[in-house]
Design an enzyme around this catalytic site. Structure first.
Site, short mmCIF file in Angstrom:
data_model
loop_
_atom_site.label_atom_id
_atom_site.label_comp_id
_atom_site.label_asym_id
_atom_site.label_seq_id
_atom_site.Cartn_x
_atom_site.Cartn_y
_atom_site.Cartn_z
N CYS A 97 -11.21 -11.54 -12.18
CA CYS A 97 -11.75 -12.59 -12.92
C CYS A 97 -11.02 -12.93 -14.09
CB CYS A 97 -13.31 -12.08 -13.23
SG CYS A 97 -13.77 -10.90 -14.53
N CYS A 103 -14.74 -15.44 -9.88
CA CYS A 103 -15.19 -16.76 -10.70
C CYS A 103 -14.25 -17.64 -10.33
CB CYS A 103 -15.18 -16.35 -12.17
SG CYS A 103 -13.81 -15.59 -13.07
N CYS A 157 -5.48 -17.58 -10.35
CA CYS A 157 -4.84 -16.35 -9.86
C CYS A 157 -3.40 -16.45 -9.37
CB CYS A 157 -5.89 -15.89 -8.60
SG CYS A 157 -5.54 -14.18 -8.01
#
Length: 139
Positions: free
Chosen positions: A10, A82, A89
């Site tokens: 996250c 999230c 990412c």
């Protein structure tokens, strides 16, 4: 037998991914090595620790970490929790499965202390239910 590696990501590795790591160790620990990290490391949120302790899972010794590229490469499953982590990412190897399970950020809850605490408990329970479902069904 080698365990598979699941990596919960996250934004700050403070609340959601920390709770997911705790739940993951409870429900998946026999078959998976469970880790969590964030785009940034904001420290483990004390309310996340308190919320998990309330249901008998101790995450007080977990650390808030940024994403480890070596661990990311080793992971059999990467789970983003999230929107920010899903967007930012790092690229995952094409042979690695990556899924997104979106949950509200309890650290951003507004209202009275009681209302904010209710959000921590709700998100904790939602994450636990999702991971239990994954443990039972593989999905």
């Amino acid at each position: 037998m080698n365990k598979k590696v699941i990596y919960f990501l996250c934004t700050g590795n403070s609340c959601r991914s920390q709770m997911a790591e705790g739940w993951g160790k409870k429900y998946l620990g026999d078959e998976w090595d469970v880790y969590s990290a964030g785009i940034e490391a904001h420290g483990v949120n004390p309310n996340a620790v308190k919320a998990m302790k309330e249901i008998g899972i101790d995450i007080s010794e977990q650390t808030s970490d940024t994403i480890d590229q070596e661990l990311l490469q080793k992971a059999d499953l990467v789970v983003t929790l999230c929107g920010h982590a899903a967007d930012v990412c790092p690229a995952t190897p094409s042979n690695k499965e990556r899924v997104h399970w979106g949950f509200d950020d309890p650290a951003k809850a507004e209202g009275t202390d009681e209302e904010k605490w209710a959000v921590f408990r709700r998100v904790r329970d939602e994450i636990g239910k999702r991971i239990k479902t994954f443990a039972e069904t593989g999905k």
